[in-house]
Design a protein around this motif. Structure first.
Motif, short mmCIF file in Angstrom:
data_model
loop_
_atom_site.label_atom_id
_atom_site.label_comp_id
_atom_site.label_asym_id
_atom_site.label_seq_id
_atom_site.Cartn_x
_atom_site.Cartn_y
_atom_site.Cartn_z
N GLU A 452 0.83 -1.21 0.00
CA GLU A 452 0.00 0.00 0.00
C GLU A 452 0.86 1.26 0.00
O GLU A 452 0.53 2.26 -0.66
CB GLU A 452 -0.92 0.01 1.22
N ARG A 455 2.22 1.82 -3.60
CA ARG A 455 1.14 2.28 -4.48
C ARG A 455 0.88 3.78 -4.25
O ARG A 455 0.75 4.56 -5.20
CB ARG A 455 -0.15 1.49 -4.23
N ARG A 456 0.81 4.14 -2.99
CA ARG A 456 0.53 5.53 -2.64
C ARG A 456 1.66 6.46 -3.10
O ARG A 456 1.42 7.53 -3.68
CB ARG A 456 0.32 5.66 -1.14
N ILE A 459 1.67 6.82 -7.01
CA ILE A 459 0.56 7.65 -7.47
C ILE A 459 0.81 9.12 -7.15
O ILE A 459 0.57 10.01 -7.98
CB ILE A 459 -0.77 7.16 -6.86
N PHE A 464 -1.73 9.98 -10.89
CA PHE A 464 -2.80 9.00 -10.64
C PHE A 464 -3.07 8.13 -11.85
O PHE A 464 -3.68 7.06 -11.74
CB PHE A 464 -4.08 9.73 -10.23
N GLU A 465 -2.64 8.58 -13.06
CA GLU A 465 -2.92 7.79 -14.26
C GLU A 465 -2.21 6.44 -14.27
O GLU A 465 -2.51 5.57 -15.10
CB GLU A 465 -2.52 8.58 -15.52
N HIS A 466 -1.26 6.24 -13.33
CA HIS A 466 -0.52 4.97 -13.28
C HIS A 466 -1.22 3.91 -12.41
O HIS A 466 -0.67 2.83 -12.21
CB HIS A 466 0.90 5.22 -12.78
N ILE A 467 -2.42 4.23 -11.91
CA ILE A 467 -3.17 3.24 -11.13
C ILE A 467 -3.43 1.99 -11.96
O ILE A 467 -3.28 0.85 -11.48
CB ILE A 467 -4.51 3.84 -10.63
N LEU A 470 -0.37 -0.22 -12.20
CA LEU A 470 -0.16 -0.99 -10.97
C LEU A 470 -1.15 -2.14 -10.88
O LEU A 470 -0.80 -3.25 -10.43
CB LEU A 470 -0.31 -0.06 -9.76
N ASP A 471 -2.38 -1.92 -11.32
CA ASP A 471 -3.38 -2.99 -11.32
C ASP A 471 -2.97 -4.10 -12.29
O ASP A 471 -3.14 -5.29 -12.00
CB ASP A 471 -4.75 -2.44 -11.71
#
Length: 633
Positions: A452, A455-456, A459, A464-467, A470-471
């Motif tokens: 976590e 990820r934070r 981002i 944030f477009e790299h969420i 990561l998924d």
């Protein structure tokens, strides 16, 4: 739309300095001759060239060729621009959206079956129709059409003015022992999106090779995707039966291996000369582009305009270059001494011209002159490239990264501090993701809190477009939360994956290409030659072995004095360092392994591998703030 320019098949050769007081040497061909291959790969190139020419000749008259940009490089390995012109091609363009202006009445599109390309073609045709232009359109899909692309053209109402067909371009010979489908997204499509088209292309390319080189008696597969390929081969055997030759095979066994079996290797830094060129500059379609300030000053053309000093030099990298062929598979630390030795040999040769040579001696001298000049050009180029690489590998940033990789692979030590430092310094995201995925793979995931946290941090630091990226990585198991038992320590011990005892000058094991790490993929291949392979590597995925018969027998015809030939097919991509290690195995004393030919869906490195998985998203522009009206309320 402008002519493709760089979209045309490449025609450059290595740059360098000529011999002293001598005319410039004739440039060697930038394409491999394939004369050193253990099987006749030139036959495959000729078949691909002939199929393309037949396709062009089926469209009468003069025409323009509009290419999928990603097909430009592969086609350059098959056919030269001069030959295309002989068969009616006036100009080459790239497929682009919007208006496409050309004086030619006949347009031939050559594309991969991708939806976005089909949409652009539909746009081009609709614009011509709106402008009252009447043209003849031909769309050829490579290597085959798909229902979704054909349906899209139908939905746009342009299918009635388009003649559609296929150009079955499969494996392309890139060198004497390397073939590639050059499918950029094969790993993503197969393992992330569940699209098995690339597996069909793999199976079909193997059947085509069997049609040319005979039925392969033994097939070994490793991994789930490879199992599917083996099953497809069984079904295709019936379809291709009439095309398979009733002769002794040129290939003795086929080993199909999934990239999923070994995801660690492509994420590590390659330390062979060719591998480092790919890591630092990027090799594309057997060429590397080098900045002129690295190669050196460029002289003006003798009978033409001066060469653009800002234009990158396109250097061919294949076995036709004797200097590069000697260097490519070595650990980089051995490159400098060999280049110095080659320079001394060339210098000694040139000094012979000052001797009083007899006519026979002069004749021998002149026989070697052109080849020596070309070696001089090549050694000058590779000396400049090696000096630049040396600066990179001695940089503290490079050494820190290498140390982190060794700590992780060798002892599974934490490198969290180093990764966090890279994020804080805004290092390239792909570098951060390579290190994170390595950490996850070695430790069977990240602890929940660290997962976590990263990820934070990503981002917040990169957007944030790299969420979605990561998924994607989590779905593929490359970057996941820690769960279950970690099997890597057992794999490291059982397969002798890491050793601090590395002999870079005279290697005794395959660990010289990755700073003490022995790639799992190559260990699997080594073990497949030993008894008991079926139970030795079970931690790395399913595996099996099957035989194919010819007239009820797998026996080869007698009087076969050649080495055994193994075709190793990497599904999902292979690195240059892995190819170098297979060459090293085939050169060992006793030669337990015979000769290798490597086929793959794509030639990759860690960056290109991850970039194929990353979502290419551009964040939306900030909202436009209303301008003050200037009126008082």
């Amino acid at each position: 739309m402008k002519p493709a320019g760089r979209g045309q098949p490449p025609s450059g050769a290595a740059a360098g300095a000529g011999a002293p007081n001598a005319p410039a040497a004739a440039a060697a061909s930038p394409y491999p001759t394939l004369s050193g291959s253990v099987i006749n790969l030139s036959k495959m190139r000729e078949e691909a060239r002939r199929a393309l020419i037949e396709l062009l000749d089926s469209v009468k008259g003069k025409k323009v060729l509009v290419l999928d940009p990603k097909l430009s490089g592969p086609l350059g390995q098959v056919v030269e621009m001069a030959l295309l012109k002989e068969h009616g091609v006036e100009k080459i363009y790239y497929v682009q959206s919007g208006r496409f202006s050309t004086d030619s009445r006949t347009i031939v599109y050559l594309i991969r079956p991708r939806v976005e390309l089909a949409k652009r073609i539909a746009e081009n045709i609709e614009n011509h129709k709106n402008e009252g232009q009447s043209k003849e359109y031909h769309v050829f899909f490579v290597p085959r059409s798909t229902t979704i692309c054909v349906t899209l053209l139908e939905e746009h109402g342009v299918d009635n003015v388009v003649t559609m067909g296929e150009y079955p371009l499969d494996l392309i010979p890139y060198d004497d022992d390397v073939l590639s489908l050059e499918l950029d997204s094969s790993y993503r499509e197969c393992f992330l999106e569940g699209d098995r088209s690339s597996l069909y292309y793999v199976a079909r390319s193997i059947m085509k090779m069997q049609a040319s080189f005979g039925i392969i008696p033994k097939i070994t597969w490793k991994g789930n995707a490879s199992r599917l390929v083996a099953e497809m081969l069984g079904r295709m055997r019936k379809e291709f039966e009439h095309e398979l030759p009733n002769t002794s095979p040129d290939i003795d066994q086929l080993l199909i291996i999934d990239r999923e079996v070994d995801l660690i290797t492509p994420l590590l830094t390659q330390l062979t000369y060719e591998g480092l060129i790919d890591e630092i500059f990027g090799i594309s379609n057997s060429f590397v582009e080098i900045d002129p300030n690295i190669i050196g000053a460029v002289a003006a053309k003798k009978d033409g305009p001066p060469v653009d000093p800002n234009r990158k030099h396109k250097v061919p990298l294949n076995s036709g270059d004797r200097v590069f062929s000697t260097l490519r598979d070595l650990n980089f630390n051995n490159v400098g001494p060999l280049l110095n030795k080659k320079a001394r040999e060339i210098d000694e040769y040139y000094k012979q011209r000052h001797n009083n040579l007899t006519p026979p001696q002069l004749r021998d001298y002149m026989k070697k002159f052109a080849a020596t000049q070309q070696e001089h050009l090549s050694s000058t180029t590779h000396t400049a490239v090696a000096l630049h690489i040396q600066k990179v590998v001695r940089d503290p940033a490079f050494l820190s990264r290498l140390e982190a990789e060794v700590n992780l692979i060798g002892e599974s030590n934490s490198i969290d501090d180093y990764i966090e430092e890279c994020i804080n310094k805004q290092e390239p995201l792909v570098k951060v993701l390579r290190l994170l995925c390595l950490t996850s793979l070695v430790n069977n995931g990240l602890k929940v809190k660290m997962h976590e946290f990263y990820r934070r941090e990503i981002i917040q630091s990169y957007g944030f477009e790299h969420i979605l990226t990561l998924d994607n990585l989590e779905q593929l198991g490359l970057l996941k939360r820690q769960e279950g038992k970690n099997t890597f320590p057992s794999v490291r011990k059982n397969l002798n994956v890491y050793s601090e005892d590395v002999n870079e000058s005279e290697p005794k094991d395959i660990n010289f290409a990755y700073s003490g790490y022995a790639p799992l993929s190559i260990r699997v291949i080594q073990n497949s030659f030993k008894p008991g392979w079926e139970v030795r590597d079970d931690l790395l995925g399913p595996q099996d072995r099957m035989t194919q018969t010819l007239n009820g027998s797998t026996d080869k015809l007698p009087n076969s004095t050649r080495n055994n030939v193994t075709l190793v097919y990497f599904v999902g991509g292979v690195t240059f360092a892995e190819i170098s290690l297979l060459r090293w195995l085939s050169r060992q004393e006793g030669n337990l392994y015979g000769d290798f030919v490597v086929a793959t869906t794509k030639l990759i490195n860690g960056n290109s591998f991850l970039q194929s998985i990353m979502e290419n998203m551009t964040p939306p522009p900030p909202p436009v703030q209303p301008k003050p009206s200037g009126k008082k309320k």
